[in-house]
Motif scaffolding. Sequence first.
Motif, PDB file in Angstrom:
ATOM      1  N   VAL A   1      -4.421  -5.530  -4.992  1.00 29.26           N
ATOM      2  CA  VAL A   1      -5.733  -6.143  -4.759  1.00 29.26           C
ATOM      3  C   VAL A   1      -6.673  -5.713  -5.877  1.00 29.26           C
ATOM      4  CG1 VAL A   1      -7.661  -6.327  -3.167  1.00 29.26           C
ATOM      5  CG2 VAL A   1      -5.338  -6.167  -2.270  1.00 29.26           C
ATOM      6  N   GLU A   2      -7.230  -6.670  -6.569  1.00 29.02           N
ATOM      7  CA  GLU A   2      -8.091  -6.413  -7.725  1.00 29.02           C
ATOM      8  C   GLU A   2      -9.428  -5.806  -7.287  1.00 29.02           C
ATOM      9  OE1 GLU A   2      -8.697  -6.567 -11.824  1.00 29.02           O
ATOM     10  OE2 GLU A   2      -6.960  -7.388 -10.814  1.00 29.02           O
ATOM     11  N   GLY A   3      -9.806  -4.693  -7.917  1.00 30.24           N
ATOM     12  CA  GLY A   3     -11.110  -4.090  -7.677  1.00 30.24           C
ATOM     13  C   GLY A   3     -11.219  -3.246  -6.426  1.00 30.24           C
ATOM     14  N   VAL A   4     -10.109  -2.886  -5.821  1.00 27.70           N
ATOM     15  CA  VAL A   4     -10.125  -2.078  -4.599  1.00 27.70           C
ATOM     16  C   VAL A   4      -9.278  -0.838  -4.832  1.00 27.70           C
ATOM     17  CG1 VAL A   4      -9.491  -2.023  -2.158  1.00 27.70           C
ATOM     18  CG2 VAL A   4     -10.447  -4.088  -3.122  1.00 27.70           C
ATOM     19  N   SER A   5      -9.832   0.321  -4.487  1.00 24.79           N
ATOM     20  CA  SER A   5      -9.085   1.563  -4.649  1.00 24.79           C
ATOM     21  C   SER A   5      -8.542   2.018  -3.296  1.00 24.79           C
ATOM     22  CB  SER A   5     -10.000   2.653  -5.228  1.00 24.79           C
ATOM     23  OG  SER A   5     -11.025   2.960  -4.306  1.00 24.79           O
ATOM     24  N   THR A   6      -7.712   3.043  -3.338  1.00 25.00           N
ATOM     25  CA  THR A   6      -7.136   3.577  -2.109  1.00 25.00           C
ATOM     26  C   THR A   6      -8.214   4.156  -1.199  1.00 25.00           C
ATOM     27  OG1 THR A   6      -5.126   4.097  -3.336  1.00 25.00           O
ATOM     28  CG2 THR A   6      -5.389   5.156  -1.215  1.00 25.00           C
ATOM     29  N   SER A   7      -9.176   4.847  -1.785  1.00 29.47           N
ATOM     30  CA  SER A   7     -10.244   5.421  -0.966  1.00 29.47           C
ATOM     31  C   SER A   7     -11.108   4.330  -0.336  1.00 29.47           C
ATOM     32  CB  SER A   7     -11.108   6.363  -1.801  1.00 29.47           C
ATOM     33  OG  SER A   7     -11.715   5.668  -2.857  1.00 29.47           O
ATOM     34  N   MET A   8     -11.303   3.209  -1.043  1.00 31.58           N
ATOM     35  CA  MET A   8     -12.042   2.094  -0.459  1.00 31.58           C
ATOM     36  C   MET A   8     -11.291   1.502   0.725  1.00 31.58           C
ATOM     37  SD  MET A   8     -13.553   0.108  -3.800  1.00 31.58           S
ATOM     38  CE  MET A   8     -14.320  -1.190  -2.846  1.00 31.58           C
ATOM     39  N   LEU A   9      -9.964   1.397   0.614  1.00 35.58           N
ATOM     40  CA  LEU A   9      -9.169   0.885   1.727  1.00 35.58           C
ATOM     41  C   LEU A   9      -9.214   1.835   2.920  1.00 35.58           C
ATOM     42  CD1 LEU A   9      -6.015  -0.640   0.001  1.00 35.58           C
ATOM     43  CD2 LEU A   9      -7.875  -1.842   1.148  1.00 35.58           C
ATOM     44  N   GLU A  10      -9.200   3.146   2.667  1.00 38.86           N
ATOM     45  CA  GLU A  10      -9.299   4.112   3.757  1.00 38.86           C
ATOM     46  C   GLU A  10     -10.650   3.993   4.458  1.00 38.86           C
ATOM     47  OE1 GLU A  10      -8.576   7.806   1.797  1.00 38.86           O
ATOM     48  OE2 GLU A  10      -6.397   7.623   1.964  1.00 38.86           O
ATOM     49  N   ASP A  11     -11.726   3.849   3.677  1.00 43.38           N
ATOM     50  CA  ASP A  11     -13.057   3.694   4.268  1.00 43.38           C
ATOM     51  C   ASP A  11     -13.183   2.360   5.001  1.00 43.38           C
ATOM     52  OD1 ASP A  11     -13.769   6.162   3.296  1.00 43.38           O
ATOM     53  OD2 ASP A  11     -14.820   5.373   1.528  1.00 43.38           O
ATOM     54  N   PHE A  12     -12.567   1.321   4.476  1.00 46.72           N
ATOM     55  CA  PHE A  12     -12.576   0.019   5.142  1.00 46.72           C
ATOM     56  C   PHE A  12     -11.849   0.097   6.481  1.00 46.72           C
ATOM     57  CE2 PHE A  12     -10.401  -4.107   5.806  1.00 46.72           C
ATOM     58  CZ  PHE A  12     -11.516  -4.892   6.050  1.00 46.72           C
ATOM     59  N   ALA A  13     -10.711   0.768   6.506  1.00 44.04           N
ATOM     60  CA  ALA A  13      -9.955   0.903   7.753  1.00 44.04           C
ATOM     61  C   ALA A  13     -10.729   1.726   8.778  1.00 44.04           C
ATOM     62  CB  ALA A  13      -8.593   1.532   7.480  1.00 44.04           C
ATOM     63  N   ALA A  14     -11.507   2.694   8.306  1.00 44.16           N
ATOM     64  CA  ALA A  14     -12.293   3.533   9.212  1.00 44.16           C
ATOM     65  C   ALA A  14     -13.586   2.847   9.641  1.00 44.16           C
ATOM     66  CB  ALA A  14     -12.614   4.861   8.531  1.00 44.16           C
ATOM     67  N   GLY A  15     -13.937   1.726   9.020  1.00 44.57           N
ATOM     68  CA  GLY A  15     -15.143   1.006   9.381  1.00 44.57           C
ATOM     69  C   GLY A  15     -16.391   1.505   8.679  1.00 44.57           C
ATOM     70  N   LYS A  16     -16.233   2.290   7.621  1.00 46.97           N
ATOM     71  CA  LYS A  16     -17.384   2.852   6.909  1.00 46.97           C
ATOM     72  C   LYS A  16     -17.982   1.875   5.904  1.00 46.97           C
ATOM     73  CE  LYS A  16     -15.622   7.549   7.329  1.00 46.97           C
ATOM     74  NZ  LYS A  16     -15.095   8.711   6.597  1.00 46.97           N
TER      75      LYS A  16
END
Length: 132
Positions: free
Chosen positions: A32-47
Amino acid sequence: MTEATTGVDVLRRTVHARNRSPHALALIAREVEGVSTSMLEDFAAGKIDLGIAALQALTKELYPHAEFDVESGMLRSTNRSEPRSLGVRPEPFDPRTLPYYSPASPGAHLLPLRQEKPPAKKPRPGWLGGWL
């Protein structure tokens, strides 16, 4: 009280479920372009919330046969073609045309007189069009 499920909620739950296997988010973030692993973790957590382009790319990666609909915020199938018939439907079966047919005696019923209707299918949460 139930909360309405959107396409973002479905993606968030899917990313959260994929986070349980090692390095899964790193593999998704690489695609996924422009998305990091930490962003995905925060997205999954709802942050945090991801942008529309990231949600569309994430949908394409997680659900290859679906797309993110921007107007409704839901997921929908990419197959937009009309269903095709598999052939000619045969004539309805009529037991009276059989050579060994004998009518049932009056009053003999194989089925109950009042048949119950099957329950209506519930809509598929987070998807347009429900179950196809």
